[in-house]
Design an enzyme around this catalytic site. Sequence first.
Site, PDB file in Angstrom:
ATOM      1  N   ASP A   1       0.856  -1.189   0.000  1.00  9.40           N
ATOM      2  CA  ASP A   1       0.000   0.000   0.000  1.00  9.40           C
ATOM      3  C   ASP A   1       0.896   1.244   0.000  1.00  9.40           C
ATOM      4  O   ASP A   1       1.807   1.364   0.821  1.00  9.40           O
ATOM      5  CB  ASP A   1      -0.846  -0.019   1.287  1.00  9.40           C
ATOM      6  CG  ASP A   1      -2.206   0.599   1.103  1.00  9.40           C
ATOM      7  OD1 ASP A   1      -2.274   1.646   0.450  1.00  9.40           O
ATOM      8  OD2 ASP A   1      -3.183   0.047   1.635  1.00  9.40           O
TER       9      ASP A   1
ATOM     10  N   ASP B   1      -3.053   4.578  -2.581  1.00 12.09           N
ATOM     11  CA  ASP B   1      -4.063   5.252  -1.775  1.00 12.09           C
ATOM     12  C   ASP B   1      -4.462   6.563  -2.462  1.00 12.09           C
ATOM     13  O   ASP B   1      -3.589   7.345  -2.859  1.00 12.09           O
ATOM     14  CB  ASP B   1      -3.418   5.556  -0.408  1.00 12.09           C
ATOM     15  CG  ASP B   1      -4.422   5.978   0.643  1.00 12.09           C
ATOM     16  OD1 ASP B   1      -5.260   5.151   1.001  1.00 12.09           O
ATOM     17  OD2 ASP B   1      -4.358   7.143   1.087  1.00 12.09           O
TER      18      ASP B   1
ATOM     19  N   GLU C   1      -6.744   3.257  -5.641  1.00 18.93           N
ATOM     20  CA  GLU C   1      -7.969   3.531  -4.900  1.00 18.93           C
ATOM     21  C   GLU C   1      -8.511   4.855  -5.408  1.00 18.93           C
ATOM     22  O   GLU C   1      -7.995   5.916  -5.087  1.00 18.93           O
ATOM     23  CB  GLU C   1      -7.697   3.654  -3.400  1.00 18.93           C
ATOM     24  CG  GLU C   1      -8.991   3.886  -2.636  1.00 18.93           C
ATOM     25  CD  GLU C   1      -8.804   4.597  -1.298  1.00 18.93           C
ATOM     26  OE1 GLU C   1      -9.673   4.462  -0.440  1.00 18.93           O
ATOM     27  OE2 GLU C   1      -7.798   5.312  -1.134  1.00 18.93           O
TER      28      GLU C   1
ATOM     29  N   HIS D   1     -11.213  -2.167   4.409  1.00 19.15           N
ATOM     30  CA  HIS D   1     -10.977  -1.587   5.736  1.00 19.15           C
ATOM     31  C   HIS D   1     -11.618  -0.211   5.911  1.00 19.15           C
ATOM     32  O   HIS D   1     -11.557   0.344   7.010  1.00 19.15           O
ATOM     33  CB  HIS D   1      -9.470  -1.479   5.986  1.00 19.15           C
ATOM     34  CG  HIS D   1      -8.815  -0.487   5.080  1.00 19.15           C
ATOM     35  ND1 HIS D   1      -8.659  -0.707   3.730  1.00 19.15           N
ATOM     36  CD2 HIS D   1      -8.326   0.741   5.310  1.00 19.15           C
ATOM     37  CE1 HIS D   1      -8.096   0.345   3.185  1.00 19.15           C
ATOM     38  NE2 HIS D   1      -7.872   1.241   4.117  1.00 19.15           N
ATOM     39  N   ASP D   2     -12.192   0.344   4.856  1.00 17.67           N
ATOM     40  CA  ASP D   2     -12.830   1.667   4.973  1.00 17.67           C
ATOM     41  C   ASP D   2     -14.340   1.591   5.011  1.00 17.67           C
ATOM     42  O   ASP D   2     -15.000   2.565   5.362  1.00 17.67           O
ATOM     43  CB  ASP D   2     -12.451   2.537   3.770  1.00 17.67           C
ATOM     44  CG  ASP D   2     -11.023   3.022   3.870  1.00 17.67           C
ATOM     45  OD1 ASP D   2     -10.527   3.176   5.001  1.00 17.67           O
ATOM     46  OD2 ASP D   2     -10.396   3.221   2.818  1.00 17.67           O
TER      47      ASP D   2
HETATM   48  C1  NOJ Z   1      -7.837   5.739   2.006  1.00 17.46           C
HETATM   49  C2  NOJ Z   1      -7.513   4.678   2.989  1.00 17.46           C
HETATM   50  O1  NOJ Z   1      -8.024   3.468   2.508  1.00 17.46           O
HETATM   51  C3  NOJ Z   1      -8.108   5.088   4.307  1.00 17.46           C
HETATM   52  O2  NOJ Z   1      -8.040   4.074   5.258  1.00 17.46           O
HETATM   53  C4  NOJ Z   1      -7.421   6.332   4.765  1.00 17.46           C
HETATM   54  O3  NOJ Z   1      -8.044   6.800   5.939  1.00 17.46           O
HETATM   55  C5  NOJ Z   1      -7.478   7.425   3.702  1.00 17.46           C
HETATM   56  N1  NOJ Z   1      -7.180   6.938   2.388  1.00 17.46           N
HETATM   57  C6  NOJ Z   1      -6.470   8.484   4.007  1.00 17.46           C
HETATM   58  O4  NOJ Z   1      -5.188   7.995   3.758  1.00 17.46           O
END
Ligand code: NOJ
Length: 541
Positions: free
Chosen positions: A108, A210, A269, A329-330
């Site tokens: 990541d 990310d 992402e 995870h989000d």
């Molecule tokens: C996306 C990530 O998946 C998330 O967990 C994070 O809080 C934000 N980007 C900021 O980096």
Amino acid sequence: MNVVNSSASLWWREGVIYHIYLRSFADSNGDGLGDLPGLIAHLDHINGNPDALGVDALWISPPYPSPDKDFGYDVADYHNIDPRYGTLSDFDRLISEAHKRGMRVMLDLAINHTSDLHPWFLESRTSRHNPKRDWYLWRDGRSSGRPPNNWQSVFGGCAWEWDQTTQQYYYHMFLKGQPDLNWRNPAVRKALMEMVRFWLDRGVDGFRLDVFNLWFKHPDFPDNPRRLGVRGFSRQHHLHDYDQPEMFDALAEFRSILDAYSQRAAVGETFGPDPWRAASYCGDDKLHMAFSFEFTECPWQPAAFLKAIQRWEKALEGVGWPCYVLSNHDRPCRHASRYGGRYPDAVAKVAATLLLTLRGTPFLYYGEEIGMPNVPLRRSQLLDPVSRRYWPFLSRDSGRAPMQWNTSPNAGFTTGKPWLPVHPGYHERNVAAQREDPLSVFSFYRDLIRLRRRSLALRKGSYTPLTSHPTRGLAYLREAPEEQALIGLNFSHRPFRLRLDYDLIAEDWAVALSSLSDSTAVIAGGEIKLGPHEAVVFLRG
Ligand code: NOJ
């Protein structure tokens, strides 16, 4: 098999990728946090032997040193491993142990912003004349003490933080502990690209980027126009704070670095919900894949999934390769909890079949292979600042609970106090128990992944929907020259006959896999006969 020396091509298109939230996977030293030695000790669960899940690649959440304001997505040193997770030599060992087991490793990369404790930012904030000042986005306020413009942080509140020492604001799209880097500064870009090479040289096979489409902001920092919305961030049209055209040049440079190595790949992402936007970032001089998160928003209705698939296929037509994800995870809710209802295992198998038989690369989130649900948490147990702020409407923590390995204390995740509570149902739902049970969710995932691995139609075939107005089920065809697969999914708990769009569909199909042990699934008269919550894959050819 040593994947690095194998001639297998396009692993990222044909393989299955497993997303490991490192701090929740397996703890080796009893500090309550998952770590690299813990992960290495559990690689046999994932691949390298006939009983393993059988995936092709791992995506590891950020393992770098971090003050953890955003649990690793605030990086304080891009060239190291956080001592709580292990060392650089543990990381090297992870790569070689994963490769030995036939798995690639994707790392990541959170490079839109750093931690406010990164040495670059610590220098940058010392004075307006520091050489690192322009590595971040510093601006004077507007008159009467107002911030430079109306941009909002996606985590809530104003995106500008006042710095008393140097009397300017700095910009942060996320937490104030995550200042955004200035991608327009060539020295920043050079440092980041060198860091990408550092990890590629160590043998990393690829990256998950990310929020890459936030890297560039409009150079003049104009206000975003207002729109109707429920909270600060959604009350603006985000014309100026992301998706800027300069992104393409940076992506091309990033891609050229990857392409100088053999068989490396990146998935992005994409920030924002629009699949067309995500598709615009895929291609030969861009990313290999970008996420579209529409599945994570779909209700448990075949029409909703069909619409998301059609949109994604259309958006990517001629430009890119789809990838699909049901949980990460989000997302505030793992899909086992989102969809499970009264029949969690049956639903988990239907969802797995959808994910693993569509045209595109499936991303699994650790634990979904045993149908792990969200862990119930009280507000006082939340650690993630975003979850605390938006509780009870959103809790990212609930989907980040420790992996449930076995029935020993803390589900075998740690001998210490787990950083987040383990789901209390782990005595019934855990890896060890499901490995013993041929009808478990785990056994089904493993069989499905095996089937996918040996089926050209499932890995490479075209996709044709067979149910244009679905109400209770979905069917689609996957066709390769040598083989065809037909998939039928019953989203309900009542048996029914799923009407196919084409009456003349051939009937000489054999059931290759069903989620029901007593399946009587059959294709006849332009219909598929399906049992309750049955997911079935027919093969022909
Ligand atoms: C996306 C990530 O998946 C998330 O967990 C994070 O809080 C934000 N980007 C900021 O980096």
